[in-house]
Design an enzyme around this catalytic site. Structure first.
Site, PDB file in Angstrom:
ATOM      1  N   HIS A  73     -21.905  25.923  24.435  1.00 16.81           N
ATOM      2  CA  HIS A  73     -22.487  26.418  23.184  1.00 16.81           C
ATOM      3  C   HIS A  73     -21.791  25.701  22.035  1.00 16.81           C
ATOM      4  O   HIS A  73     -20.568  25.766  21.905  1.00 16.81           O
ATOM      5  CB  HIS A  73     -22.304  27.932  23.054  1.00 16.81           C
ATOM      6  CG  HIS A  73     -22.914  28.484  21.800  1.00 16.81           C
ATOM      7  ND1 HIS A  73     -24.207  28.970  21.748  1.00 16.81           N
ATOM      8  CD2 HIS A  73     -22.419  28.607  20.543  1.00 16.81           C
ATOM      9  CE1 HIS A  73     -24.474  29.377  20.523  1.00 16.81           C
ATOM     10  NE2 HIS A  73     -23.402  29.169  19.769  1.00 16.81           N
ATOM     11  N   CYS A  74     -22.577  25.019  21.208  1.00 14.94           N
ATOM     12  CA  CYS A  74     -22.009  24.209  20.130  1.00 14.94           C
ATOM     13  C   CYS A  74     -22.323  24.835  18.775  1.00 14.94           C
ATOM     14  O   CYS A  74     -23.481  24.791  18.334  1.00 14.94           O
ATOM     15  CB  CYS A  74     -22.566  22.786  20.188  1.00 14.94           C
ATOM     16  SG  CYS A  74     -21.863  21.696  18.926  1.00 14.94           S
ATOM     17  N   PRO A  75     -21.335  25.409  18.082  1.00 14.44           N
ATOM     18  CA  PRO A  75     -21.595  25.993  16.758  1.00 14.44           C
ATOM     19  C   PRO A  75     -21.962  24.942  15.717  1.00 14.44           C
ATOM     20  O   PRO A  75     -22.630  25.258  14.727  1.00 14.44           O
ATOM     21  CB  PRO A  75     -20.272  26.686  16.415  1.00 14.44           C
ATOM     22  CG  PRO A  75     -19.246  25.992  17.231  1.00 14.44           C
ATOM     23  CD  PRO A  75     -19.925  25.569  18.489  1.00 14.44           C
TER      24      PRO A  75
ATOM     25  N   ASN B  65     -26.663  25.903  18.279  1.00 20.31           N
ATOM     26  CA  ASN B  65     -27.485  26.151  19.452  1.00 20.31           C
ATOM     27  C   ASN B  65     -26.671  25.879  20.711  1.00 20.31           C
ATOM     28  O   ASN B  65     -25.614  25.265  20.653  1.00 20.31           O
ATOM     29  CB  ASN B  65     -28.734  25.253  19.439  1.00 20.31           C
ATOM     30  CG  ASN B  65     -29.897  25.847  20.201  1.00 20.31           C
ATOM     31  OD1 ASN B  65     -29.749  26.813  20.935  1.00 20.31           O
ATOM     32  ND2 ASN B  65     -31.066  25.274  20.025  1.00 20.31           N
TER      33      ASN B  65
END
Length: 357
Positions: free
Chosen positions: A161-163, A167
């Protein structure tokens, strides 16, 4: 008026443009990424591009514009698309999977319920891989899938999960994420090199000290500082993901050591082609994958589809009376519930109109 699927979606996601854009709940960091990227490039085009085009080469602002355009394209494609979310089990499927009842057991009797197994073993290219049961989505996750606690969804080929992009990164958007970090690395190096070149050329041209030239164009100094600190992180990230793509691994698998040697036992990655070029071609140049969510359809569309499937099956079985549909057997046995239809066998009969985001 009936609601659409995206309006009743159970995960922790935000939807825009009538369900065409899907993002995580927390998107504040994504806007920080966008402001830094566009802000630095705007300073470059206003304060550096004209000077460099005149004194060095006209193509410098053109190359910067192309790199920025591709970076934004890949960023938006990563951020706004379904990363590969797996649909949760329907009511009957959830009951059947969660209770783990057999096909011939009356599900209305609580004594017949038993807890489902937590894992199942499947063999992929000669290697045994465990499928884990998700108690939130009520499904056995496919190989390489994992449940994201931030989005509360099971993601197919989950990477992380990439802030920064707001997404998850998974099966459907990983290639765009990788291309984004490659282009943003090239853009940072480009801006850093030519903003420094602008300062040095000013100092040599007017026979000034470097400090005087920096005071004359402070915007170039700001660009160089931001690009300098950014390039180390994105360069390391690009190198790390190049290694992952070359070995056909995910960040999740690398962190967990899924294919690391354990107790002297060699564990082979069943997904790799054992060729770096083939792995790159498979992941970056492979086919696009269709979203499984059908977010813009009516929420009751699946029930209507299954009713059509039932009618088709009844018509087929009417020509062969010795085969009795399972729902008739259920009614004859007097049981109130039954296992769901085998969707694997019926997929060719379901009138699906998948959507892409």
């Amino acid at each position: 008026m009936s609601k659409k699927r995206w309006q009743v979606f159970p995960g922790k996601n935000r939807f825009f443009c009538g369900g065409r854009i899907i993002m995580a709940k927390q998107i504040n960091v994504f806007f920080v990424t966008l402001v830094l990227l566009i802000g630095v490039c705007t300073l470059f085009f206003i304060f550096d591009a004209e000077y460099l085009a005149t004194h060095l080469h006209w193509s410098i602002p053109v190359i910067a514009g192309v790199l920025l355009a591709f970076t934004l394209l890949f960023l938006f494609r990563t951020s706004f698309s379904d990363p590969g979310i797996l649909p949760r089990a329907t009511g009957d499927e959830a009951l059947f999977n969660d209770r783990g009842a057999d096909n011939n057991v009356d599900l209305t009797q609580p004594t017949n319920f038993r807890n489902p197994p937590r894992t199942k073993d499947v063999v992929i290219n000669g290697e045994t891989v465990k499928l884990k049961y998700c108690f939130t989505c009520k499904i056995f996750r496919p190989p390489r899938a994992s449940h994201c606690s931030m989005c509360d969804n099971c993601i197919e080929r989950f990477d992380h999960h990439c802030p920064w992009v707001g997404n998850c990164v998974g099966k459907r958007n990983y290639r765009y994420f990788y291309l984004m970090i490659v282009t943003i690395t090239l853009l940072c190096i480009f801006v850093l090199a030519f903003s420094i070149a602008h300062i040095v050329m000013l100092a040599q041209e007017e026979d000034k000290t470097l400090i005087s030239a920096m005071s004359e164009t402070p915007a170039s100094v700001i660009e160089a500082l931001i690009a300098f600190f950014a390039v180390w992180s994105v360069l390391g990230l690009a190198g790390f993901h190049s290694y992952l793509v070359g070995t056909n691994q995910t960040t999740n698998e690398e962190i967990k050591g899924s294919w690391a040697q354990r107790h002297g036992e060699v564990v082979r990655n069943p997904y790799t082609t054992n060729s770096c070029c083939s792995n790159f071609s498979k992941i970056i140049c492979g086919p696009s994958y269709t979203s499984l969510l059908r977010l813009r359809e009516d929420k009751n569309q699946e029930k209507k589809d299954m009713e059509q499937v039932k009618l088709k099956i009844e018509k087929i079985l009417a020509e062969n009376p010795q085969n009795t549909p399972y729902w008739e057997k259920r009614e004859r046995n007097g049981s109130g519930a039954a296992p769901p239809l085998d969707h694997t066998d019926l997929q060719t009969h379901i009138p699906r109109t998948p959507t892409t985001s």
